[in-house]
Each structure stands twice: as C-alpha cells, then as structure tokens.
Design a protein around this motif. Structure first.
Motif, mmCIF file in Angstrom:
data_model
loop_
_atom_site.group_PDB
_atom_site.id
_atom_site.type_symbol
_atom_site.label_atom_id
_atom_site.label_comp_id
_atom_site.label_asym_id
_atom_site.label_seq_id
_atom_site.Cartn_x
_atom_site.Cartn_y
_atom_site.Cartn_z
ATOM 1 N N ASN A 1 40.314 111.039 -4.880
ATOM 2 C CA ASN A 1 41.046 109.864 -4.078
ATOM 3 C C ASN A 1 40.151 108.716 -4.248
ATOM 4 O O ASN A 1 38.910 108.679 -4.832
ATOM 5 C CB ASN A 1 41.668 110.467 -2.634
ATOM 6 C CG ASN A 1 40.541 110.625 -1.913
ATOM 7 O OD1 ASN A 1 39.182 110.528 -2.080
ATOM 8 N ND2 ASN A 1 40.741 111.469 -0.802
ATOM 9 N N TYR A 2 40.689 107.671 -3.502
ATOM 10 C CA TYR A 2 39.748 106.534 -3.502
ATOM 11 C C TYR A 2 38.711 106.286 -2.405
ATOM 12 O O TYR A 2 38.083 105.353 -2.355
ATOM 13 C CB TYR A 2 40.593 105.206 -3.536
ATOM 14 C CG TYR A 2 41.315 105.140 -4.800
ATOM 15 C CD1 TYR A 2 40.700 104.429 -5.855
ATOM 16 C CD2 TYR A 2 42.510 105.559 -5.035
ATOM 17 C CE1 TYR A 2 41.400 104.385 -7.138
ATOM 18 C CE2 TYR A 2 43.252 105.786 -6.281
ATOM 19 C CZ TYR A 2 42.728 104.873 -7.246
ATOM 20 O OH TYR A 2 43.060 104.584 -8.581
ATOM 21 N N ASP A 3 38.690 107.697 -1.782
ATOM 22 C CA ASP A 3 37.471 107.865 -1.075
ATOM 23 C C ASP A 3 36.393 108.702 -1.789
ATOM 24 O O ASP A 3 35.256 109.058 -0.917
ATOM 25 C CB ASP A 3 37.818 108.543 0.492
ATOM 26 C CG ASP A 3 38.852 107.604 1.330
ATOM 27 O OD1 ASP A 3 38.450 106.356 1.431
ATOM 28 O OD2 ASP A 3 39.566 108.166 2.054
ATOM 29 N N GLY A 4 36.705 109.070 -2.920
ATOM 30 C CA GLY A 4 35.617 109.664 -3.651
ATOM 31 C C GLY A 4 35.783 111.402 -3.515
ATOM 32 O O GLY A 4 34.874 111.987 -3.987
ATOM 33 N N GLU A 5 36.712 111.808 -3.014
ATOM 34 C CA GLU A 5 36.864 113.243 -2.556
ATOM 35 C C GLU A 5 37.630 113.624 -3.949
ATOM 36 O O GLU A 5 38.595 113.010 -4.595
ATOM 37 C CB GLU A 5 37.868 113.407 -1.353
ATOM 38 C CG GLU A 5 37.174 113.039 0.141
ATOM 39 C CD GLU A 5 38.203 113.174 1.064
ATOM 40 O OE1 GLU A 5 37.826 113.499 2.164
ATOM 41 O OE2 GLU A 5 39.281 112.570 0.974
ATOM 42 N N VAL A 6 37.182 114.872 -4.293
ATOM 43 C CA VAL A 6 37.687 115.370 -5.556
ATOM 44 C C VAL A 6 38.601 116.783 -5.328
ATOM 45 O O VAL A 6 38.316 117.323 -4.050
ATOM 46 C CB VAL A 6 36.542 115.804 -6.493
ATOM 47 C CG1 VAL A 6 35.775 114.562 -7.269
ATOM 48 C CG2 VAL A 6 35.672 116.798 -6.084
ATOM 49 N N MET A 7 39.703 116.860 -6.182
ATOM 50 C CA MET A 7 40.666 117.686 -5.904
ATOM 51 C C MET A 7 41.129 118.193 -7.143
ATOM 52 O O MET A 7 41.113 117.581 -8.188
ATOM 53 C CB MET A 7 41.607 117.513 -4.679
ATOM 54 C CG MET A 7 42.409 116.340 -5.436
ATOM 55 S SD MET A 7 43.144 115.268 -4.224
ATOM 56 C CE MET A 7 41.650 114.403 -3.598
ATOM 57 N N ILE A 8 41.679 119.402 -7.132
ATOM 58 C CA ILE A 8 42.448 120.002 -8.401
ATOM 59 C C ILE A 8 43.772 119.780 -8.303
ATOM 60 O O ILE A 8 44.496 120.112 -6.958
ATOM 61 C CB ILE A 8 42.145 121.442 -8.685
ATOM 62 C CG1 ILE A 8 40.780 121.671 -8.890
ATOM 63 C CG2 ILE A 8 42.968 122.130 -9.655
ATOM 64 C CD1 ILE A 8 40.316 123.278 -8.863
ATOM 65 N N VAL A 9 44.434 119.115 -9.240
ATOM 66 C CA VAL A 9 45.973 118.938 -9.005
ATOM 67 C C VAL A 9 46.608 119.556 -10.309
ATOM 68 O O VAL A 9 46.538 118.966 -11.493
ATOM 69 C CB VAL A 9 46.122 117.394 -9.358
ATOM 70 C CG1 VAL A 9 47.365 116.921 -9.011
ATOM 71 C CG2 VAL A 9 45.189 116.638 -8.127
#
Length: 201
Positions: free
Chosen positions: A136-144
């Motif tokens: 996201n644009y806060d820099g948090e990474v995630m699997i999608v």
C-alpha cells in the motif's frame, strides 16, 4: 486478420534477456510460447478492443482500473506479463535489502517465510491466476492472490512481484507440478527489480 481500423498503441515488449538465459529454471521453449505466443495474443487483442473507443487514449493502467470483461482481461494480462518477465534475470540479486527487507520482515518475519506463504498461495489458487506481492502507499507489504487476470492496481495497491499460475507459465517445464514451477522462479527472481518497484515514487 487485423482490420485497417486497429491501432497499434500497445506493442509487445521484448524480453530483457536471451530466451536461454534463465535455463534450467525457465526454458527457452517456455519463454517462446509464454512471451511470443500468449503475451503477444493479449497485446494484439487489447489493440483490437480499444480501436475506435474512448480507451484508445488511455494508459494501460487506467484501462485496467476502469474496464471490465474482455477488455479488462486482455489489458491486465498484457500488463501482468510484461511486469512478470521484467522481474527475472540470469544474474539476479538473490535477497532483498534496505526498506523492502525491513517491510518483509515486519509483515512475514523473514524472506523465507514470505516465500513459503507465496508458494502456498500459488498452490492453493484454484484454476488460473496470479499471486502478487504488493504494497500500500504506507509501504506495508502483503500477498494478494487474484484469479484469472486479476491485478492489485484495481485495489489501489502497488504490485511488486508476480507469480503466474496459469498453466502456460509452467506446463512445458514442469507438467502438472505447479508447485515445482513456482519454486523454480525464486532462482531467477531479481530482488533488485522488486526493490526498484517498492521505492519508486
């Protein structure tokens, strides 16, 4: 046969490496079919579908965000494949570093745990689709995980890394062993490219 009204706004991006360069992890034969046949078909169909429509003046990213049905499918698949092929290298940076490494460690505990999660999501995704690492644009990474032509751009996320689990991505080299095909990708994934995507403004 294309008609005279079909524009050529989008073109097939060449591979950034020789087709033999990723062997034995991704074969020349796989790249020939995957890039020259499958991706080319998506690009050609995209140009056909946007001809004489308001989409003809839009970026491919905006088409993906706005369109649905066959137009979305072909635009997203054209974009997804160019993004996918660009992340590999015959001389890859084998581990992330800096801000991206920190974000991965925060979200998953380690790079190895991220890989395990992405491998598991890729094995579990029913049918065809993509498994993405996104931020996201806060820099948090995630699997999608996304079925079919799904892309994180439609969720206002920034794609960082893509695993293609359509059969044409792995079947020549690994037959029905999708999990083995996915694991092989990590050997040629260039984390330098993923870092560039993460830090891009």
């Amino acid at each position: 046969m294309e008609t005279a009204t079909v524009t050529k706004r989008f073109t097939l991006a060449p591979l950034p490496y020789d087709k033999k360069a990723l062997e034995p992890h991704i074969s020349e034969e796989t790249l020939t079919y995957h890039h020259d046949k499958h991706m080319a078909a998506y690009v050609n169909k995209l140009n056909e579908l946007i001809a004489d429509t308001h989409y003809d003046g839009m970026t491919i990213e905006d088409i993906i965000r706005e369109a649905d049905g066959p137009l979305f499918n072909n635009a997203a698949q054209a974009w997804n494949h160019e993004f996918y092929f660009a992340q590999f290298s015959p001389e890859p940076q084998r581990m992330p570093s800096g801000e991206l490494l920190d974000a991965i460690n925060t979200a998953f505990g380690s790079v190895d745990k991220l890989k395990e999660r992405m491998n598991a999501e890729s094995a579990a995704l029913f049918g065809s689709g993509w498994v993405w690492l996104a931020s996201n644009y806060d820099g948090e990474v995630m699997i999608v995980p996304k079925p079919n032509a799904g892309n994180p751009l439609t969720d206002e996320l920034r794609p960082l890394l893509a695993i293609d689990v359509w059969e044409h991505a792995y079947y020549i080299d690994f037959r029905n062993a999708r999990a083995d095909g996915v694991k092989a990708l990590w050997n040629v994934l260039d984390w330098r490219k993923v870092e560039e995507r993460y830090t891009a403004k």
